[in-house]
Design a protein around this motif. Structure first.
Motif, short mmCIF file in Angstrom:
data_model
loop_
_atom_site.label_atom_id
_atom_site.label_comp_id
_atom_site.label_asym_id
_atom_site.label_seq_id
_atom_site.Cartn_x
_atom_site.Cartn_y
_atom_site.Cartn_z
N LEU A 70 0.85 -4.33 1.58
CA LEU A 70 1.99 -3.52 2.03
C LEU A 70 1.53 -2.13 2.45
O LEU A 70 1.92 -1.63 3.51
N CYS A 71 0.71 -1.50 1.62
CA CYS A 71 0.24 -0.14 1.91
C CYS A 71 -0.54 -0.08 3.21
O CYS A 71 -0.41 0.85 4.00
N ASN A 72 -1.33 -1.12 3.47
CA ASN A 72 -2.12 -1.15 4.70
C ASN A 72 -1.25 -1.44 5.92
O ASN A 72 -1.41 -0.81 6.97
N ALA A 73 -0.31 -2.39 5.80
CA ALA A 73 0.53 -2.76 6.94
C ALA A 73 1.45 -1.61 7.34
O ALA A 73 1.77 -1.44 8.52
N PHE A 74 1.88 -0.80 6.37
CA PHE A 74 2.71 0.37 6.66
C PHE A 74 2.03 1.29 7.67
O PHE A 74 2.67 1.84 8.58
N ARG A 125 -12.71 -10.95 -5.74
CA ARG A 125 -12.73 -9.60 -6.32
C ARG A 125 -13.46 -8.61 -5.42
O ARG A 125 -12.96 -7.49 -5.19
N LEU A 126 -14.62 -8.97 -4.90
CA LEU A 126 -15.35 -8.06 -4.02
C LEU A 126 -14.53 -7.74 -2.77
O LEU A 126 -14.47 -6.58 -2.34
N ILE A 127 -13.87 -8.75 -2.21
CA ILE A 127 -13.05 -8.54 -1.02
C ILE A 127 -11.89 -7.60 -1.33
O ILE A 127 -11.57 -6.70 -0.56
N ALA A 128 -11.26 -7.80 -2.50
CA ALA A 128 -10.14 -6.93 -2.90
C ALA A 128 -10.61 -5.49 -3.10
O ALA A 128 -9.93 -4.53 -2.70
N LEU A 129 -11.77 -5.31 -3.73
CA LEU A 129 -12.29 -3.97 -3.96
C LEU A 129 -12.62 -3.27 -2.64
O LEU A 129 -12.31 -2.09 -2.44
N LEU A 130 -13.26 -3.99 -1.73
CA LEU A 130 -13.58 -3.40 -0.43
C LEU A 130 -12.32 -3.05 0.35
O LEU A 130 -12.22 -1.98 0.96
N ALA A 131 -11.35 -3.95 0.33
CA ALA A 131 -10.10 -3.71 1.07
C ALA A 131 -9.40 -2.45 0.57
O ALA A 131 -8.99 -1.59 1.36
N THR A 132 -9.24 -2.33 -0.75
CA THR A 132 -8.52 -1.18 -1.29
C THR A 132 -9.32 0.11 -1.20
O THR A 132 -8.75 1.18 -0.99
N ALA A 133 -10.64 0.02 -1.35
CA ALA A 133 -11.48 1.23 -1.25
C ALA A 133 -11.46 1.79 0.17
O ALA A 133 -11.28 3.01 0.37
N ILE A 134 -11.63 0.92 1.16
CA ILE A 134 -11.62 1.38 2.56
C ILE A 134 -10.24 1.89 2.94
O ILE A 134 -10.11 2.91 3.63
N ALA A 232 -1.50 8.32 0.76
CA ALA A 232 -2.78 8.43 0.06
C ALA A 232 -2.61 8.27 -1.44
O ALA A 232 -3.45 7.64 -2.11
N GLY A 233 -1.55 8.85 -1.99
CA GLY A 233 -1.30 8.70 -3.42
C GLY A 233 -1.08 7.25 -3.82
O GLY A 233 -1.64 6.76 -4.82
N MET A 234 -0.27 6.53 -3.02
CA MET A 234 -0.03 5.11 -3.30
C MET A 234 -1.33 4.31 -3.19
O MET A 234 -1.62 3.46 -4.04
N ALA A 235 -2.10 4.58 -2.14
CA ALA A 235 -3.35 3.84 -1.94
C ALA A 235 -4.33 4.08 -3.09
O ALA A 235 -5.04 3.16 -3.52
N THR A 236 -4.36 5.29 -3.61
CA THR A 236 -5.27 5.62 -4.72
C THR A 236 -4.86 4.90 -6.00
O THR A 236 -5.71 4.33 -6.71
N VAL A 237 -3.57 4.91 -6.30
CA VAL A 237 -3.08 4.22 -7.50
C VAL A 237 -3.39 2.72 -7.41
O VAL A 237 -3.85 2.09 -8.37
N ILE A 238 -3.15 2.14 -6.24
CA ILE A 238 -3.40 0.71 -6.07
C ILE A 238 -4.88 0.40 -6.21
O ILE A 238 -5.26 -0.61 -6.84
#
Length: 502
Positions: A70-74, A125-134, A232-238
């Motif tokens: 959701l955060c990315n599609a927004f 897990r690696l894919i999820a970490l990369l997606a959220t970090a980037i 940015a705040g939402m992305a950081t929490v996620i």
């Protein structure tokens, strides 16, 4: 830990697939002989039952994924829906702002192949970490870009978001297969896709509210900063939640398919060989092109919606966002209804063709009514267009699975998405230039022509429902008196890890 009560039925189905799939597709008998084998299920208890278990934390996994999707599609549409405001702030033309959306499409095309390989080799897990970090990195880059001479910085942040999207689009079906039982896979996958659609809907609705069209550049910068800081705040929490809570896979697999998948050596899978077989599948390639035409039109309409609405209804930035929201919400309803209809009827080609035809007709009505001067009419026609155009998405994926069985779903969906991104870029640029020179009506007719071509192409797709044929043959053999219980787990060797888990 618990036992799967449907073990007998699952064993029978898989054994029949092993025995009969060669009959389903005689032309592929040599290939099937090379790739099918019957093996004993690992992890079998002393009483000859296979242990499976479904964990409650599976819902945490899918909700975490939906949140960062959701955060990315927004961010995909947050520039385009207030196109005129960002043009004024950064002092760039409309084409430059269009690229803030098109960068999502362009980035996907080259990066989907290495990311798909990485997903197969390294897991969730690696894919999820990369997606959220980037994604998180991109949002903070945007926070630093709120100055009129830093358009290139905000473009860099948007590129990071587009790269993150590549790690997201292919995950829902894989996540559902790894964590959910066979009776919940479709629901879990729908929740994952729903997060992406909801993010687009919020992307249409919120930016026009947070960033009003004011002339004072300092005040405008303040409003843009608020939007970027919230994102940015939402992305950081996620990202933090994913680091501490997202798991690779459950200790005990949820289905027999996952039991088999974990025991299959990864070297048995050839990604390139699977792609080459799909490229030689004529019905599927027709679907790839027609799917790209339809979804590409949706991308173009979404990206250029603000420009089209403002041209006929000046000062209606907020309503432009609401119209976009209407398109997406109607599309969610359409997707759900179309999916339920397919489950009940299995009329894949007929339903796909009917919805495609209605998408074309909806685009024609939208084109002829946009300039009538009544914005409520635009809400109605946009809702109808979104219902069918977005409702087509799950139909295209399901039809592709039927046409390409036993190939991996991830591979076929990757080709469909690539086609959509390519046509999305072409249509967005083409329609934008036509709007600049000839107006919105000519631009919308441009899309109507390609939707008509896609409808005709869909009519010529041969409805070779390979998965359905295999299932029917298995059921017929059971009815003819096959053993009610087997000791071996006969399975068609899937073409990819995604197929193993589906």
């Amino acid at each position: 830990m618990g036992d799967n009560p449907d073990f007998d039925e699952e064993e029978i189905k898989e054994e029949k697939n092993c025995l009969d799939l060669g009959k389903t597709n005689p032309s592929k008998s040599v290939y099937l002989e090379e790739h099918i084998e019957c093996t004993s299920i690992p992890n079998v208890n002393k009483d000859n039952t296979t242990t499976t278990h479904v964990y409650k934390r599976r819902w945490v996994m899918v909700l975490l994924f939906s949140s960062y999707s959701l955060c990315n599609a927004f961010q995909w549409i947050q520039y385009g829906i207030i196109n005129n405001i960002f043009m004024k702030f950064y002092n760039v033309d409309s084409f430059a702002i269009d690229w803030m959306s098109m960068i999502y499409m362009l980035t996907y095309i080259p990066f989907i192949w290495p990311v798909s390989w990485l997903l197969d080799k390294k897991g969730l897990r690696l894919i999820a970490l990369l997606a959220t970090a980037i994604n998180c990195l991109g949002t903070w880059i945007k926070v630093a870009s709120v100055k009129q001479n830093l358009f290139w910085v905000t473009m860099l942040g948007q590129f990071a978001g587009s790269l993150s999207q590549v790690f997201i689009l292919g995950m829902p079906s894989r996540l559902a297969s790894v964590w959910f039982g066979s009776e919940e896979v479709s629901t879990a996958c729908s929740i994952g896709v729903f997060g992406n659609q909801l993010g687009i809907a919020i992307g249409f609705l919120v930016p026009p509210i947070l960033v009003p069209n004011v002339d004072d550049m300092d005040e405008l910068a303040y409003h843009i900063s608020i939007m970027f800081y919230i994102t940015a705040g939402m992305a950081t929490v996620i990202f933090i939640l994913v680091v501490f809570m997202f798991q690779e896979k459950p200790e005990i697999p949820p289905t027999l398919a996952q039991v088999q998948a974990r025991s299959t050596p990864p070297e048995e899978y050839s990604y390139m060989a699977s792609i080459l077989r799909l490229l030689r599948n004529l019905p599927f390639m027709l679907l790839v092109i027609s799917y790209g035409l339809n979804v590409g039109c949706f991308y173009a309409v979404s990206t250029l919606l603000n420009r089209m609405i403002i041209e006929h209804y000046p000062g209606e930035e907020v309503n432009a966002g609401r119209i976009g929201l209407t398109i997406v919400i109607a599309g969610m309803v359409g997707s759900l209804i179309c999916g339920i209809w397919l489950d009940k009827t299995k009329t894949y080609k007929q339903t796909t063709l009917a919805v495609y035809l209605m998408s074309f007709m909806g685009m024609v009505v939208y084109a002829f009514t946009l300039n009538l001067g009544h914005i409520w009419v635009v809400f109605v026609t946009s809702g109808a267009l979104g219902f069918f155009m977005t409702g087509y998405l799950p139909l295209g994926f399901e039809f592709a699975v039927e046409l390409t069985f036993p190939e991996g779903e991830g591979t076929s969906s990757g080709l469909l998405n690539c086609s959509a991104q390519i046509f999305g870029i072409i249509f967005t640029i083409g329609q934008g230039k036509i709007i600049d020179h000839f107006g919105t009506f000519a631009g919308n007719i441009f899309l109507c022509v390609f939707l008509l071509i896609g409808t005709i192409m869909t009519a010529f797709i041969k409805s070779d429902l390979r998965r359905q044929k295999a299932n029917h043959l298995a059921e017929n053999q059971v009815a003819a008196g096959s053993p009610s219980r087997v000791q071996d787990y006969g399975a068609t060797a899937p073409s990819s890890p995604q197929e193993q888990q589906s």
